[in-house]
Design a protein around this motif. Structure first.
Motif, PDB file in Angstrom:
ATOM      1  N   SER A  23       0.822  -1.206   0.000  1.00 49.57           N
ATOM      2  CA  SER A  23       0.000   0.000   0.000  1.00 49.57           C
ATOM      3  C   SER A  23       0.858   1.259   0.000  1.00 49.57           C
ATOM      4  O   SER A  23       1.736   1.433   0.825  1.00 49.57           O
ATOM      5  N   HIS A  29      -7.283   2.356   4.955  1.00 47.77           N
ATOM      6  CA  HIS A  29      -6.266   1.629   5.723  1.00 47.77           C
ATOM      7  C   HIS A  29      -5.138   2.544   6.166  1.00 47.77           C
ATOM      8  O   HIS A  29      -4.457   2.270   7.147  1.00 47.77           O
ATOM      9  N   LYS A  57      -4.074  -5.837   5.165  1.00 44.16           N
ATOM     10  CA  LYS A  57      -3.277  -4.759   4.585  1.00 44.16           C
ATOM     11  C   LYS A  57      -1.811  -5.168   4.565  1.00 44.16           C
ATOM     12  O   LYS A  57      -1.279  -5.695   5.536  1.00 44.16           O
TER      13      LYS A  57
END
Length: 94
Positions: A23, A29, A57
């Protein structure tokens, strides 16, 4: 997990290795501190490998988790796990 995709007419294949989606965005998140195994956080701090939170995540920790609220999904999963005697989970870094 690897998959083998055959090339046409050659009888050989190409090995395709999936890469983790790390990410870098500003999604929901990114606004939370996540639960991650403590040993994984230490390994990430040493060699920069991505970690996986309970909610799924994947990212490389780099921010102070105390500055963010706990991810509601991580918290729900952690609480549903109950007390197993092994407290190998801890708040991850953001």
């Amino acid at each position: 997990m690897s998959t083998l995709e055959p090339e046409r007419g050659t009888g050989t294949g190409t090995l395709v290795e999936p890469t983790p989606q790390v990410s870098h965005g500003d999604g929901d998140h990114e606004r939370f501190a996540h639960y991650v195994q403590k040993d994984k956080i230490m390994a990430s701090a040493l060699d920069g490998t991505p970690v996986v939170a309970l909610c799924g995540k994947v990212w490389v920790p780099g921010r102070d988790p105390k500055k963010y609220p706990v991810c509601p999904m991580c918290k729900e999963i952690y609480e549903s796990m109950g007390s197993g005697g092994d407290d190998g989970k801890g708040k991850g870094d953001k």
